[in-house]
Design an enzyme around this catalytic site. Structure first.
Site, PDB file in Angstrom:
ATOM      1  N   GLY A  98      -6.662  -4.534  -9.412  1.00 24.77           N
ATOM      2  CA  GLY A  98      -7.130  -3.897  -8.177  1.00 24.77           C
ATOM      3  C   GLY A  98      -8.551  -4.319  -7.848  1.00 24.77           C
ATOM      4  O   GLY A  98      -8.774  -5.219  -7.029  1.00 24.77           O
ATOM      5  N   THR A  99      -9.512  -3.712  -8.531  1.00 25.21           N
ATOM      6  CA  THR A  99     -10.928  -3.963  -8.222  1.00 25.21           C
ATOM      7  C   THR A  99     -11.257  -5.463  -8.212  1.00 25.21           C
ATOM      8  O   THR A  99     -11.890  -5.960  -7.274  1.00 25.21           O
ATOM      9  CB  THR A  99     -11.813  -3.219  -9.235  1.00 25.21           C
ATOM     10  OG1 THR A  99     -11.575  -1.809  -9.098  1.00 25.21           O
ATOM     11  CG2 THR A  99     -13.286  -3.511  -8.993  1.00 25.21           C
ATOM     12  N   GLY A 109      -8.845  -2.155 -15.269  1.00 25.34           N
ATOM     13  CA  GLY A 109      -9.912  -2.761 -16.035  1.00 25.34           C
ATOM     14  C   GLY A 109      -9.788  -4.244 -16.299  1.00 25.34           C
ATOM     15  O   GLY A 109     -10.530  -4.801 -17.104  1.00 25.34           O
ATOM     16  N   LYS A 151       0.865  -1.193   0.000  1.00 26.16           N
ATOM     17  CA  LYS A 151       0.000   0.000   0.000  1.00 26.16           C
ATOM     18  C   LYS A 151       0.894   1.232   0.000  1.00 26.16           C
ATOM     19  O   LYS A 151       1.914   1.274   0.706  1.00 26.16           O
ATOM     20  CB  LYS A 151      -0.873   0.009   1.263  1.00 26.16           C
ATOM     21  CG  LYS A 151      -1.570   1.337   1.547  1.00 26.16           C
ATOM     22  CD  LYS A 151      -2.588   1.694   0.471  1.00 26.16           C
ATOM     23  CE  LYS A 151      -3.192   3.097   0.710  1.00 26.16           C
ATOM     24  NZ  LYS A 151      -4.076   3.495  -0.428  1.00 26.16           N
ATOM     25  N   THR A 152       0.532   2.257  -0.758  1.00 24.62           N
ATOM     26  CA  THR A 152       1.353   3.463  -0.781  1.00 24.62           C
ATOM     27  C   THR A 152       1.534   3.993   0.641  1.00 24.62           C
ATOM     28  O   THR A 152       0.547   4.196   1.361  1.00 24.62           O
ATOM     29  CB  THR A 152       0.690   4.557  -1.636  1.00 24.62           C
ATOM     30  OG1 THR A 152       0.576   4.068  -2.983  1.00 24.62           O
ATOM     31  CG2 THR A 152       1.538   5.819  -1.646  1.00 24.62           C
ATOM     32  N   GLY A 179     -12.006  -0.704 -12.345  1.00 29.26           N
ATOM     33  CA  GLY A 179     -12.808  -1.795 -12.889  1.00 29.26           C
ATOM     34  C   GLY A 179     -13.066  -1.668 -14.377  1.00 29.26           C
ATOM     35  O   GLY A 179     -12.378  -0.921 -15.087  1.00 29.26           O
ATOM     36  N   VAL A 205      -2.564   2.533 -15.395  1.00 26.40           N
ATOM     37  CA  VAL A 205      -2.990   3.797 -14.827  1.00 26.40           C
ATOM     38  C   VAL A 205      -3.454   3.604 -13.389  1.00 26.40           C
ATOM     39  O   VAL A 205      -3.862   2.493 -12.995  1.00 26.40           O
ATOM     40  CB  VAL A 205      -4.158   4.411 -15.636  1.00 26.40           C
ATOM     41  CG1 VAL A 205      -3.724   4.812 -17.034  1.00 26.40           C
ATOM     42  CG2 VAL A 205      -5.380   3.496 -15.671  1.00 26.40           C
ATOM     43  N   CYS A 210      -2.222   9.925  -6.470  1.00 30.01           N
ATOM     44  CA  CYS A 210      -3.333   9.665  -5.560  1.00 30.01           C
ATOM     45  C   CYS A 210      -4.374  10.780  -5.751  1.00 30.01           C
ATOM     46  O   CYS A 210      -4.071  11.964  -5.567  1.00 30.01           O
ATOM     47  CB  CYS A 210      -2.884   9.636  -4.105  1.00 30.01           C
ATOM     48  SG  CYS A 210      -4.301   9.347  -3.008  1.00 30.01           S
TER      49      CYS A 210
END
Ligand SMILES: O=C(O)c1[nH]c(=O)[nH]c(=O)c1I
Length: 310
Positions: free
Chosen positions: A269-270, A248, A43-44, A219, A190, A128
């Site tokens: 991610g999503t 995506g 995590k950043t 997503g 991205v 961010c």
């Protein structure tokens, strides 16, 4: 078949988490390290612990997600300790994500990494979208160039930058011209598409609390934008700057598309948030199936080979 190398280090596959998802705690990071993911990123981290924005600050939708987490994290030392410990145990490739709450903090964090025993990769998050009052660094081209010039005046370890999506060819050109001036290990395109808005129609209200409901979109919504950014930077950047494609991905075909656009590694991610770390087995199997169907035996066979209609 999916084996690949990054910085000369062999990985089981090109898949990894996107920073921010499933990587806040030692437990989550260990789960990633023990999963089928080829690599992981933390995590950043900011210098100090941050609670982040008030909840609800994340929401899953039919086609993806919206988040305005606000950079919650356990503080830089927590993540540096984690990667140093794993490095001592023989971990070959690790990604440590950082960002500062100010220009000085950015420099300070990278100086700490440079002076530490950490030998892994640093992901410098310039994108961010969710800290109220803090514009995304990478949408300010002059600031980005100034910051990277100062960083590379002392930083000699592997460094990548996490970029926001751009939506204008002139911005791809301008950003690539800046990035090509520096010995970057990679560019990660991205981050979420900043400041979208999702609505609960029944309640006639927003779905997350921070910033009046505005948050980063991830997503399926963002795949066309993510692919375009991967492709645009691959076409413009020096070949020794690698590309990590993020955005995506929900299946193996999406992973294939990112690689076709030039991605060397692909982050999720999503879909990881929604499915858990088992997603890496599924994506690997699906990617292999697509490759087999097309007669490819390595991702090098098709990486960056997207054709245009000339
Ligand atoms: O709100 C966050 O913590 C966050 N959320 C994002 O969607 N991207 C980021 O880089 C970050 I640092």
């Amino acid at each position: 078949m999916l084996k690949t190398t990054f910085l000369g280090i062999e990985l089981e596959n090109c898949l990894m988490n996107a920073s921010g998802v499933h990587c806040m705690s030692v437990q989550e990071l260990n789960e990633l390290a023990g999963s089928a993911a080829g690599a992981f990123v933390t995590k950043t981290a900011t210098r100090d612990y941050r609670a982040g924005n008030p909840e609800p600050r994340y929401y899953d939708t039919k086609l993806g997600s919206i988040n305005s987490m606000g950079l919650p994290n356990n503080g830089f030392d927590y993540y540096l300790d984690y990667v140093l410990e794993r490095q001592k145990q023989g971990a070959k490739l690790q990604f440590l994500s950082v960002t500062g709450m100010s220009y000085e903090e950015n420099i300070g964090l990278l100086k700490k990494i440079q002076e530490s025993d950490y030998e892994g990769v640093t992901e410098f998050n310039l994108s961010c979208p969710n800290v109220p009052g803090k514009p995304q660094i990478a949408y300010d081209f002059d600031l980005t160039e100034k910051l990277l010039a100062e960083v590379f005046s002392f930083f000699t370890k592997p460094l990548g930058v996490k970029l926001p999506p751009y939506f204008d060819i002139a911005h791809f050109d301008a950003m690539a011209e800046i990035l090509n001036k520096f010995p970057l290990t990679y560019v990660n395109s991205v981050n979420s598409i900043g400041n979208g808005l999702c609505i609960d129609l029944d309640k006639e209200e927003v779905v997350i609390k921070p910033k009046g409901g505005f948050g980063g979109i991830g997503g399926e919504y963002i795949k066309p934008t993510a692919l375009a950014n991967v492709r645009a930077f691959r076409q413009r950047l020096n070949k020794d700057i690698k590309i990590i494609g993020t955005g995506g991905v929900t299946n193996g075909r999406d992973v294939f598309e990112h690689i076709l656009c030039g991605a060397d590694l692909v982050q999720v991610g999503t879909i990881l948030h929604q499915e858990g770390v088992g997603v890496f087995e599924r994506l690997s199997a699906e990617l292999e199936e697509v490759m087999r169907g097309k007669g490819y035996s390595s991702i090098e066979d098709f990486k960056g080979k997207l054709k245009t209609l000339d």
